[in-house]
Design an enzyme around this catalytic site. Sequence first.
Site, PDB file in Angstrom:
ATOM      1  N   HIS A   1      37.048  10.071  15.482  1.00  0.00           N
ATOM      2  CA  HIS A   1      35.479  10.335  14.674  1.00  0.00           C
ATOM      3  C   HIS A   1      35.101   8.840  14.052  1.00  0.00           C
ATOM      4  O   HIS A   1      35.961   7.974  13.898  1.00  0.00           O
ATOM      5  CB  HIS A   1      35.422  11.439  13.790  1.00  0.00           C
ATOM      6  CG  HIS A   1      36.272  11.123  12.733  1.00  0.00           C
ATOM      7  ND1 HIS A   1      37.798  11.059  12.513  1.00  0.00           N
ATOM      8  CD2 HIS A   1      36.106  10.750  11.220  1.00  0.00           C
ATOM      9  CE1 HIS A   1      38.353  10.850  11.654  1.00  0.00           C
ATOM     10  NE2 HIS A   1      37.109  10.550  10.753  1.00  0.00           N
TER      11      HIS A   1
ATOM     12  N   HIS B   1      38.041   6.281  14.649  1.00  0.00           N
ATOM     13  CA  HIS B   1      39.645   6.370  14.256  1.00  0.00           C
ATOM     14  C   HIS B   1      39.848   7.934  14.284  1.00  0.00           C
ATOM     15  O   HIS B   1      39.203   8.703  14.432  1.00  0.00           O
ATOM     16  CB  HIS B   1      39.598   5.835  12.790  1.00  0.00           C
ATOM     17  CG  HIS B   1      38.729   6.350  11.872  1.00  0.00           C
ATOM     18  ND1 HIS B   1      37.260   6.037  11.527  1.00  0.00           N
ATOM     19  CD2 HIS B   1      38.983   7.346  10.685  1.00  0.00           C
ATOM     20  CE1 HIS B   1      36.838   6.818  10.482  1.00  0.00           C
ATOM     21  NE2 HIS B   1      37.973   7.534   9.965  1.00  0.00           N
TER      22      HIS B   1
ATOM     23  N   ASP C   1      33.080   7.855  10.324  1.00  0.00           N
ATOM     24  CA  ASP C   1      32.674   8.598   9.115  1.00  0.00           C
ATOM     25  C   ASP C   1      31.282   8.384   9.009  1.00  0.00           C
ATOM     26  O   ASP C   1      30.636   7.401   9.130  1.00  0.00           O
ATOM     27  CB  ASP C   1      33.369   7.889   8.024  1.00  0.00           C
ATOM     28  CG  ASP C   1      34.896   7.879   7.960  1.00  0.00           C
ATOM     29  OD1 ASP C   1      35.378   8.937   8.476  1.00  0.00           O
ATOM     30  OD2 ASP C   1      35.473   7.672   7.022  1.00  0.00           O
TER      31      ASP C   1
ATOM     32  N   ARG D   1      52.282  14.721   6.449  1.00  0.00           N
ATOM     33  CA  ARG D   1      51.661  13.373   6.066  1.00  0.00           C
ATOM     34  C   ARG D   1      50.529  13.787   4.913  1.00  0.00           C
ATOM     35  O   ARG D   1      49.827  14.987   5.304  1.00  0.00           O
ATOM     36  CB  ARG D   1      50.955  12.623   7.276  1.00  0.00           C
ATOM     37  CG  ARG D   1      50.054  11.303   6.852  1.00  0.00           C
ATOM     38  CD  ARG D   1      49.704  10.685   7.978  1.00  0.00           C
ATOM     39  NE  ARG D   1      49.038   9.506   7.647  1.00  0.00           N
ATOM     40  CZ  ARG D   1      47.473   9.691   7.526  1.00  0.00           C
ATOM     41  NH1 ARG D   1      46.879  10.683   7.593  1.00  0.00           N
ATOM     42  NH2 ARG D   1      46.895   8.438   7.000  1.00  0.00           N
TER      43      ARG D   1
END
Length: 333
Positions: free
Chosen positions: A213, A269, A215, A279
């Site tokens: 996607h 990204h 941002d 994570r």
Amino acid sequence: MEESYPPFMESYKHLFDINEASNKNDNGVPHDVEECELPLIDLGRLEQGGREGENCKREIAKASRKWGFFQVINHGVSSDILEKMRCEQVKAFKKSYCEKASNHRDLNFPVGSYRWGTPSATCLRQLSWSEAFHVPLTDISNMGGLTSLRTTMEQFANMVSDLAETLAEILAEELGHKSSFFKENCLPSTCYLRMNRYPPCPVSPQVFGLMPHTDSDFLTILHQDQIGGLQLVKDGKWIAVKPNKDALIINIGDLFQAWSNDVYKSVEHRVVANRQTERFSTAFFFCPSYDTMIQSCVENSIYRRFSFKEFRQQVQDDVKRLGYKVGLPRFIL
């Protein structure tokens, strides 16, 4: 002890069944993505002023043009706050799934803050193996429950808000615009924090931790742990970002690409899921109000003028109808 991870396998069983029936065993994520270090910029040089300060500003603009991503050290956010932020969010995510989903009084996040998976997913490529608390800055002070988490979130938000405003003004200045646009339009009432956890994924690499996607804001500031998994597109290929414990990651969002008339790049990204290790990350999104009009700061704009509300609505419509975000191409003249 009650399970803290969301019920991914149970809730998305139909997608795994479809995938198995079609004999697909991965989502096209290559296993040999090259690891690179993002451009590293020491913001302490801004304090020096003069030639050193100007060189620092130029490096910020260059990275925003060439990469759409860079990392910063001496950024004004104390290591103590960053460590506290990580510890507090880990404690919040370790609450049972039922407590998180029901917004138990010990958490007391704003209604609708807790999110996980991808409800609109129609195939495994659209599923994000992650959970998040998505909190507008102005709602943080109203949180009860975990007081230490609220205090830490407020301190972190104040520091990264100042950093985002500084970087936005530098990027505007490098385009020849000394603008109060960001100070006037990107307020605590319009910006938000998103705390993320990516649980271990037994079916990696069939699913992403976070699907590819861009941002939808002006700037994103990311604090991540040392596990790794963030990848971005550079020169037409995916590269993995090498974690740096001392740095914050900055990336350009769609609105800044439109405002700069494609000078600064909003880059695709994703986060790759990890089979063994969870994570954690925290992202700050520098956003304007919904009625803020976005238009190029130069003449001969590539994009038509649009409001942030219109942009967000178009993104939501596309995700619902197509399963993915189209973004800025919808607004090209």
